[in-house]
Design a protein around this motif. Structure first.
Motif, PDB file in Angstrom:
ATOM      1  N   TYR B  47       0.920  -1.236  -0.163  1.00  0.00           N
ATOM      2  CA  TYR B  47      -0.098   0.072   0.059  1.00  0.00           C
ATOM      3  C   TYR B  47       0.888   1.412  -0.083  1.00  0.00           C
ATOM      4  CZ  TYR B  47      -3.300   3.474   1.442  1.00  0.00           C
ATOM      5  OH  TYR B  47      -4.116   4.725   1.702  1.00  0.00           O
ATOM      6  N   VAL B  55      -5.630   2.040  -6.394  1.00  0.00           N
ATOM      7  CA  VAL B  55      -6.646   1.512  -7.041  1.00  0.00           C
ATOM      8  C   VAL B  55      -6.393   1.220  -8.548  1.00  0.00           C
ATOM      9  CG1 VAL B  55      -9.140   1.502  -7.846  1.00  0.00           C
ATOM     10  CG2 VAL B  55      -8.549   2.503  -5.348  1.00  0.00           C
ATOM     11  N   ALA B 180     -13.844  -9.687  -4.931  1.00  0.00           N
ATOM     12  CA  ALA B 180     -12.676  -9.079  -5.195  1.00  0.00           C
ATOM     13  C   ALA B 180     -12.498  -9.098  -6.698  1.00  0.00           C
ATOM     14  CB  ALA B 180     -11.543  -9.529  -4.861  1.00  0.00           C
ATOM     15  N   TRP B 183     -15.189  -6.699  -7.910  1.00  0.00           N
ATOM     16  CA  TRP B 183     -14.776  -5.095  -7.601  1.00  0.00           C
ATOM     17  C   TRP B 183     -13.241  -5.115  -7.309  1.00  0.00           C
ATOM     18  CZ3 TRP B 183     -18.993  -6.513  -4.424  1.00  0.00           C
ATOM     19  CH2 TRP B 183     -20.361  -6.143  -4.543  1.00  0.00           C
ATOM     20  N   TYR B 186     -10.885  -3.019  -5.172  1.00  0.00           N
ATOM     21  CA  TYR B 186     -10.609  -3.197  -3.798  1.00  0.00           C
ATOM     22  C   TYR B 186      -9.684  -4.353  -3.541  1.00  0.00           C
ATOM     23  CZ  TYR B 186     -14.263   0.105  -3.048  1.00  0.00           C
ATOM     24  OH  TYR B 186     -15.139   1.498  -3.208  1.00  0.00           O
ATOM     25  N   LEU B 189      -7.516  -4.301  -0.654  1.00  0.00           N
ATOM     26  CA  LEU B 189      -8.262  -4.620   0.441  1.00  0.00           C
ATOM     27  C   LEU B 189      -8.602  -5.851   0.848  1.00  0.00           C
ATOM     28  CD1 LEU B 189      -9.272  -2.635   2.518  1.00  0.00           C
ATOM     29  CD2 LEU B 189     -11.425  -2.586   1.315  1.00  0.00           C
TER      30      LEU B 189
END
Lengths: 98, 215
Positions: B47, B55, B180, B183, B186, B189
């Protein structure tokens, strides 16, 4: 009560034999050493019980060689499975009827 | 009366032997917690590196935009982090499980742990190769849900040879992997939740359910 007791299998009178059968019921086959470790029995003791079960036709013995070491494995026969089930059912019925 | 007590005890013993001999029960909850912590750390590292626009940086961009150098450099970085997380998680997980097995006076390497490992290895190895091929085709974003799904399948397959709770963890990982996939924005995440949070939750549950009293 006497009737119920009559169904108790003589071959399973000893706890060690009952324990050996319960292990072989859920495992396809088991080596001598694995059984020994699991049940914490001595070599001689385990061998005696295994021989008794083999003579009743409840377990099948197969001997192979892994390299040069002999490897003996044991498996429950269909007769043995049936006898074990019957014995457990008798035990259960006995407890329920008290 | 005494006899009935004896028979009950016999039945209990039979039950325990059947379970102990066919399932690997030394899996420690703390192994799950440590693996989860390692995974969260890994996700944090990724991250930080991708903070700018994490993203889109994961490659969920219109086709044809994978040629620029930032994305090319991303692949080895992601693989390195993933491998480091995997190795550290396995090492710490093994440590706690070995420790628990010692306390239970059980051998770690026995017929049931071999079966468990083998049951998990096939789906895991398939998943690993699958993801490498995805990376080869520069489909970075697809690799994230894929690791979750294959890991979930591996857990599901392995749960036959250990505590049943592993099955629920497997279902969660598969579900999360599919989400996942829907989407992809994400991804990281989902990955942090799947490998980090879920492992910690599962590990703590296991620890309090099976180990706290014996530890």
């Amino acid at each position: 009560m006497i009737d119920l007791l009559a169904q108790f299998n003589k071959a399973f009178e000893s706890k060690a034999r009952l324990n050996i059968m319960s292990v072989l019921m859920v495992n396809d086959s088991m080596s001598f050493n694995a059984l020994k470790e699991l049940l914490s029995l001595t070599d001689g003791n385990l061998a005696t019980h295994l021989r008794a079960l083999e003579e009743s036709g409840y377990i099948a013995v197969s001997k192979q060689f892994v390299g040069r070491k002999p490897n003996t494995t044991y498996a429950a026969t269909d007769t043995g499975r049936q006898a074990f089930q019957d014995h457990l059912n008798a035990l259960e019925a006995f407890i329920k009827n008290l | 009366m005494y006899e009935s007590h004896e028979h009950l005890q016999t039945l209990t013993e039979i039950r325990s032997l059947m379970e102990r001999s066919s399932k690997f029960l030394s899996l420690s909850g703390l192994s799950g917690v440590s693996a989860g912590v390692v995974a969260l750390a890994g996700a944090a590292v990724v991250y930080t590196r991708l903070r700018a626009d994490w993203v889109s940086a994961l490659g969920y961009l219109p086709a044809g935009s994978y040629t620029d150098t930032t994305h090319a450099a991303l692949v080895p970085f992601l693989v390195q982090v993933a491998v480091a997380v995997l190795v550290l998680a396995l090492l710490s997980g093994t440590y706690f499980t070995v420790r628990k097995a010692r306390r239970q006076e059980q051998r770690v390497w026995n017929a049931s742990s071999r079966r468990l490992l083998w049951a998990m290895l096939i789906p895991l190895a398939t998943g690993g190769l699958f993801c490498l091929v995805l990376l080869m085709h520069k489909l970075i974003w697809l690799a994230f849900p894929a690791t979750l799904i294959f890991y979930g399948l591996a857990l599901l397959n392995g749960s036959r040879y250990t505590v049943r709770d592993v099955e629920s963890l497997g279902y969660c990982e598969i579900g999360l992997g599919l989400l996942a996939l829907v989407w992809p924005g994400y991804n990281l995440l989902a990955w942090a939740i799947g490998f980090g949070v879920l492992h910690i939750v599962y590990g703590l549950t296991m620890y309090y359910k099976y180990e706290r009293n014996t530890a």
